[in-house]
Design an enzyme around this catalytic site. Structure first.
Site, PDB file in Angstrom:
ATOM      1  N   GLY A 224      -1.633  -0.587 -12.281  1.00  0.00           N
ATOM      2  CA  GLY A 224      -2.179  -1.842 -11.785  1.00  0.00           C
ATOM      3  C   GLY A 224      -1.461  -3.030 -12.392  1.00  0.00           C
ATOM      4  O   GLY A 224      -0.286  -2.950 -12.756  1.00  0.00           O
ATOM      5  N   SER A 225      -2.173  -4.122 -12.526  1.00  0.00           N
ATOM      6  CA  SER A 225      -1.559  -5.377 -12.960  1.00  0.00           C
ATOM      7  C   SER A 225      -1.338  -5.405 -14.468  1.00  0.00           C
ATOM      8  O   SER A 225      -2.076  -4.772 -15.229  1.00  0.00           O
ATOM      9  CB  SER A 225      -2.451  -6.556 -12.562  1.00  0.00           C
ATOM     10  OG  SER A 225      -3.623  -6.592 -13.375  1.00  0.00           O
ATOM     11  N   GLU A 244       1.203   1.958 -16.081  1.00  0.00           N
ATOM     12  CA  GLU A 244       2.242   1.647 -15.099  1.00  0.00           C
ATOM     13  C   GLU A 244       1.880   0.313 -14.466  1.00  0.00           C
ATOM     14  O   GLU A 244       0.948   0.228 -13.662  1.00  0.00           O
ATOM     15  CB  GLU A 244       2.333   2.755 -14.043  1.00  0.00           C
ATOM     16  CG  GLU A 244       2.694   4.126 -14.607  1.00  0.00           C
ATOM     17  CD  GLU A 244       4.070   4.175 -15.229  1.00  0.00           C
ATOM     18  OE1 GLU A 244       4.904   3.290 -14.922  1.00  0.00           O
ATOM     19  OE2 GLU A 244       4.325   5.086 -16.032  1.00  0.00           O
ATOM     20  N   LEU A 245       2.615  -0.730 -14.826  1.00  0.00           N
ATOM     21  CA  LEU A 245       2.201  -2.085 -14.486  1.00  0.00           C
ATOM     22  C   LEU A 245       3.179  -2.728 -13.499  1.00  0.00           C
ATOM     23  O   LEU A 245       3.780  -2.046 -12.697  1.00  0.00           O
ATOM     24  CB  LEU A 245       2.040  -2.885 -15.775  1.00  0.00           C
ATOM     25  CG  LEU A 245       1.157  -2.193 -16.841  1.00  0.00           C
ATOM     26  CD1 LEU A 245       1.095  -3.012 -18.111  1.00  0.00           C
ATOM     27  CD2 LEU A 245      -0.245  -1.911 -16.299  1.00  0.00           C
ATOM     28  N   CYS A 279       5.144  -1.836  -6.922  1.00  0.00           N
ATOM     29  CA  CYS A 279       5.624  -2.430  -8.173  1.00  0.00           C
ATOM     30  C   CYS A 279       7.141  -2.555  -8.195  1.00  0.00           C
ATOM     31  O   CYS A 279       7.678  -3.417  -8.889  1.00  0.00           O
ATOM     32  CB  CYS A 279       5.171  -1.584  -9.362  1.00  0.00           C
ATOM     33  SG  CYS A 279       3.385  -1.470  -9.544  1.00  0.00           S
ATOM     34  N   GLU A 373       5.378 -11.699  -9.858  1.00  0.00           N
ATOM     35  CA  GLU A 373       5.361 -10.604  -8.890  1.00  0.00           C
ATOM     36  C   GLU A 373       4.559 -11.030  -7.660  1.00  0.00           C
ATOM     37  O   GLU A 373       3.350 -11.246  -7.743  1.00  0.00           O
ATOM     38  CB  GLU A 373       4.730  -9.354  -9.510  1.00  0.00           C
ATOM     39  CG  GLU A 373       4.735  -8.157  -8.589  1.00  0.00           C
ATOM     40  CD  GLU A 373       4.132  -6.919  -9.230  1.00  0.00           C
ATOM     41  OE1 GLU A 373       4.568  -5.807  -8.882  1.00  0.00           O
ATOM     42  OE2 GLU A 373       3.224  -7.055 -10.069  1.00  0.00           O
TER      43      GLU A 373
END
Length: 470
Positions: A224-225, A244-245, A279, A373
């Site tokens: 996520g963020s 996992e960003l 991402c 992003e």
């Protein structure tokens, strides 16, 4: 209309406030979920812990169960893909591709279950002892998954967690939870004992702290963020985490690019696939000044060939973004960039939750569309003059997941490998390239740990030293 609650010990518990799941094409209610409270979260984690302590499957049993789940999914892939179209707003082809990728991710996870092993340890100063390591499961793993790939990214957590012998509590994104609800049922059908794979539904803002504060959780795995990832890390203490960003993926196209058409095609298609909601979607494109004009012209032509999906036709190239609110945010970033001097070379318009594939030129690093992003169907192109300069510009970010570099010069390739501050450096392809078997993870604010079944299973197990004195 289906309603799902919480999957605890192999049974559905319908308890808690009802929250609608919206069809992203029609903006109408598609399904309903119940939202967990602290008592439900405690119950599900307790069940997972008790089951983990009671049931120990062999590696072959874990392999067979995970493989069975993959076979069941293969038989139902059209049904499951249709769920992704409705709840995630995917195009039909993107939805089917995600299901097919998920099947392969599960098969790879199943195979890794039989490979999990330690190694011998040399004791050069003691001839009367033998030392070796074994890998043991962490225990209860809480998996928190995102809306953008709610099937395959969930499998990237569930497959390795079960393969390593853990019990799992899954909290899917509240915007796209139905595919996860189907997944727990599939694992039960595949033969997984009740209590080893559980699910709680609800908004992260409501139930997130209940999950993070429970002492019976051994590990958190989250996609996520960066903001939420930082919060999870701050609350998880010394327990294991895989995060996992985000990323604002740079892609460099040097003047010696071997195949300009390939570079343009990949940058455009991978910038807009899944409506740019990945991402590692192409976002920042840096093109050498000697080929800049040609590249932009070819990119515009490629964009004009792309087709938006619609309520009546999901067979196009680009579906809606996850919500109208996000579409409005993306539109506002485009408008802000325009007010700061950017030019729209293609697209730029919004209708409801649909945003046209948009190309911005004459941008600079201070604009949100470049330095943050965007997570939408927007790409930017900037020109540069020297390769060393563009490497510095690519690195000028707080994030570092993956980067793409197009060059035929071996010195540039080696320099890129050494100097680019990213978890993955993709040469002569774009940042969006991902094979589900490869190690996947970032540096800086893009996260910690690695995914990919062989790598995730290491994260989701502990290495225990054994010393035998004889």
């Amino acid at each position: 209309m289906e309603t799902f609650g919480h999957f605890i010990n192999g049974q559905w518990l319908l308890a808690g406030e009802l929250v609608p799941v919206i069809n992203k094409y029609t903006n109408e209610n598609y399904a309903m979920i119940h939202e967990a409270d602290k008592q439900t979260v405690t119950q599900v984690i307790d069940v997972a812990k008790q089951t983990f302590e009671k049931i120990e499957l062999t590696a072959t049993e874990r392999y067979e169960i995970i493989y069975n789940a993959a076979q069941i999914i293969g038989q139902r892939k059209k049904e499951l893909a249709n769920i992704l179209v409705s709840e995630a707003g995917k195009s039909s082809k993107d939805a089917l591709m995600e299901i097919e990728r998920g099947i392969q991710t599960l098969i790879a996870s199943a195979e890794e279950a039989k490979k999990l092993a330690g190694h011998g340890v040399a004791l050069p100063n003691d001839s009367e002892k033998i030392a070796f390591t074994v890998r043991v499961p962490v225990g209860v793993i809480v998996a928190i998954t995102p809306f953008n790939f709610p099937f395959n990214l969930t499998i990237h957590k569930i497959g390795p967690a079960i393969a390593a012998g853990n019990a799992v509590v899954l909290k899917p994104a509240e915007l796209t939870p139905i595919i996860a609800c189907k997944l727990v049922e599939i694992f039960k059908e595949a033969g997984l004992p009740d209590g080893l794979f559980n699910l709680v539904n609800g908004r992260g803002s409501v139930i997130g702290d209940h999950l993070l504060e429970n002492p019976n959780v051994g590990m958190y795995t989250f996609t996520g963020s960066p903001k939420v990832g930082q919060y999870i890390k701050s609350k998880s203490g010394i327990r294991k985490v895989t995060l996992e960003l985000g990323n604002n993926s740079p892609n460099i196209v040097h003047e010696d690019v071997a195949d300009m058409e390939k570079a343009v095609n990949l940058c455009v298609t991978r910038g807009f696939s899944n409506a740019g909601q990945a991402c590692i979607s192409v976002q920042r494109i840096y093109v050498h000044e000697n080929i800049y004009e040609q590249f932009v012209e070819m990119a515009v032509q490629q964009i004009q060939k792309l087709q938006l999906c619609s309520i009546d036709n999901t067979d196009g190239d680009i579906g809606p973004v996850i919500s109208e609110r996000e579409a409005i945010r993306i539109e506002s970033w485009i408008e802000e960039a325009k007010s700061q001097g950017a030019k729209v070379a293609a697209g730029g318009k919004r209708a409801g939750s649909f945003v046209e594939p948009t190309l911005l030129i004459d941008v600079d690093h201070s604009m949100k569309v470049v330095c943050e992003e965007i997570f939408g169907p927007v790409i930017t192109i900037q020109k540069y003059s020297s390769f060393h300069e563009v490497i510095e510009r690519a690195n000028d970010t707080t994030m570092g997941l993956q980067v793409g570099v197009f060059t035929s010069n071996i010195r540039n390739i080696l320099y890129s490998m050494k100097k680019l501050q990213f978890g993955g450096v993709i040469i002569n392809n774009v940042s969006t390239y991902r094979e589900d078997l490869m190690p996947y993870g970032g540096v800086k604010n893009s996260g910690v740990g690695k995914e990919g079944p062989a790598y995730a299973i290491q994260e989701m197990s502990e290495e225990k030293l054994v010393v035998l004195d004889y």
